[in-house]
Design an enzyme around this catalytic site. Structure first.
Site, short mmCIF file in Angstrom:
data_model
loop_
_atom_site.label_atom_id
_atom_site.label_comp_id
_atom_site.label_asym_id
_atom_site.label_seq_id
_atom_site.Cartn_x
_atom_site.Cartn_y
_atom_site.Cartn_z
N HIS A 3 0.83 -1.21 0.00
CA HIS A 3 0.00 0.00 0.00
C HIS A 3 0.86 1.26 0.00
O HIS A 3 2.04 1.22 0.36
CB HIS A 3 -0.89 0.04 1.26
CG HIS A 3 -0.09 0.18 2.52
ND1 HIS A 3 0.70 -0.83 3.02
CD2 HIS A 3 0.07 1.23 3.37
CE1 HIS A 3 1.30 -0.42 4.13
NE2 HIS A 3 0.94 0.83 4.36
N ARG A 54 5.50 5.97 13.82
CA ARG A 54 5.33 6.58 12.49
C ARG A 54 4.70 7.96 12.60
O ARG A 54 3.70 8.13 13.32
CB ARG A 54 4.44 5.69 11.61
CG ARG A 54 4.44 6.12 10.14
CD ARG A 54 3.52 5.28 9.30
NE ARG A 54 2.27 5.99 9.05
CZ ARG A 54 1.19 5.43 8.51
NH1 ARG A 54 1.20 4.13 8.19
NH2 ARG A 54 0.10 6.13 8.30
N ASP A 99 0.60 4.80 2.01
CA ASP A 99 -0.18 5.25 3.17
C ASP A 99 -1.26 6.23 2.73
O ASP A 99 -0.99 7.17 1.98
CB ASP A 99 0.73 5.94 4.20
CG ASP A 99 1.65 4.95 4.88
OD1 ASP A 99 1.28 3.76 4.99
OD2 ASP A 99 2.75 5.36 5.31
N HIS A 115 4.62 0.22 -0.02
CA HIS A 115 5.44 -0.60 0.87
C HIS A 115 4.62 -1.74 1.49
O HIS A 115 3.39 -1.74 1.45
CB HIS A 115 6.12 0.25 1.96
CG HIS A 115 5.16 1.01 2.80
ND1 HIS A 115 4.57 2.19 2.39
CD2 HIS A 115 4.67 0.79 4.04
CE1 HIS A 115 3.77 2.65 3.33
NE2 HIS A 115 3.81 1.80 4.35
C1 SIN Z 1 3.21 0.92 7.75
O1 SIN Z 1 2.71 0.47 6.73
O2 SIN Z 1 3.12 2.10 8.07
C2 SIN Z 1 4.02 0.00 8.66
C3 SIN Z 1 5.25 -0.48 8.00
C4 SIN Z 1 6.06 -1.38 8.89
O3 SIN Z 1 5.70 -1.57 10.07
O4 SIN Z 1 7.05 -1.91 8.42
#
Ligand code: SIN
Length: 287
Positions: A105, A281, A107, A265
């Site tokens: 995805h 994050r 974000d 990602h």
């Molecule tokens: C996310 O998608 O924000 C999390 C990514 C992760 O925990 O590696």
């Protein structure tokens, strides 16, 4: 301030070596970092030692910060920080989102103006077993993917638009066994379905990105359902081909800044308690 750089992979990513992010970056350095970021999609900074305040202050240099729709996973003292973790508190409750990002995805592609970038900081990482690491994150360039499509496919999708849906993602994750509670009516209102071009020019560089992902893109408009599904499946599979991907093996103190307009990602869920993973994050709004 001076720094060196090291490419992470052939089509995506750069490591920045020699900057201490706990210190405010001067304007000239920040401008250089932003140019590097715009050209590479993700930047890695190793060996950082950041307080929550420093993480937030750094993030604000890239724009205003989002308060995520999942309020219970925001730090109560610093709601700019979304906790991504599999750790439980003393009463057995999750301290963060335990299954964040386990499908590819970008974000917040499920909002009308998807967030620009995210800064994920590794506070605790499962111990590696020799060379075997756990809880890696894979990143893929949406721009390299678009540029590698055949001219025929590029022409076919040039004017297509796709629906992105947070609710559909929830329903799917629940079917797959996620323990997340359903979205409340309020959360649904905060994240209604939205439409984005399948080929989305990057708002800063203008470079075209293949802006679909397996989490949130649910159908292509003006196509029969079967045709839309086949096209989405084809584009999504192509977009995560090895040549567009960098897989990051986290170490405590790593900070990765990624561009949600240029990359997608995937968090790799190959660890379980007592292996602990704690990430913070911040997410920078489009404006
Ligand atoms: C996310 O998608 O924000 C999390 C990514 C992760 O925990 O590696």
């Amino acid at each position: 301030m001076s720094f060196k750089t090291r490419p992470l992979a052939s089509t995506i990513g750069m490591e920045v070596v020699g900057l201490d992010l706990s210190e405010p970056l001067d304007d000239a350095t920040l401008a250089e970092v932003k140019t590097l970021f715009n050209n590479n999609g993700i930047l890695l900074f190793r060996d950082q030692d950041l307080t929550e305040e420093q993480h937030i202050a750094l993030s604000r240099r890239f724009g205003p910060l989002q308060s995520h729709v999942l309020k219970s996973y925001l730090k109560s003292d610093h709601p700019e920080i979304l906790v991504v973790s599999n750790i439980l508190d003393d009463q057995g409750r999750p301290i963060g989102i335990g299954d964040a990002g386990q499908l590819w995805h970008s974000d917040t592609s499920y909002i009308a103006e998807p967030c620009h970038c995210s800064l994920l900081y590794a506070r605790e990482i499962p111990k590696p077993d020799g060379d075997r690491t756990y809880g890696d994150t894979a990143f893929a360039s949406l721009i390299a993917a678009f540029e590698a499509l055949s001219p025929d496919i590029q022409a076919k999708i040039a004017d297509k638009r796709a629906v992105h849906s947070y609710e559909a993602y929830y329903v799917r994750r629940q079917k797959e066994g996620s323990k997340r509670p359903s979205l409340t009516k309020e959360q649904q209102k905060e994240a209604p379905d939205v439409i984005h071009p399948v080929v989305r020019p990057h708002p800063i560089t203008g470079r075209k990105a293949l802006f679909v992902n397996e989490s949130y893109s649910v159908r292509v408009l003006d196509m029969e359902p079967a045709e839309s599904e086949a096209l989405l499946n084809e584009l999504i599979a192509f977009g995560i081909s090895d040549r567009f991907v960098y897989r990051h093996k986290w170490r405590k103190g790593d900070l990765i800044l990624w561009d949600n307009w240029a990359t997608q990602h995937l968090a790799i869920a190959d660890y379980t308690l007592p292996q602990r993973r704690l990430m913070h994050r911040t997410t920078v709004l489009a404006r």
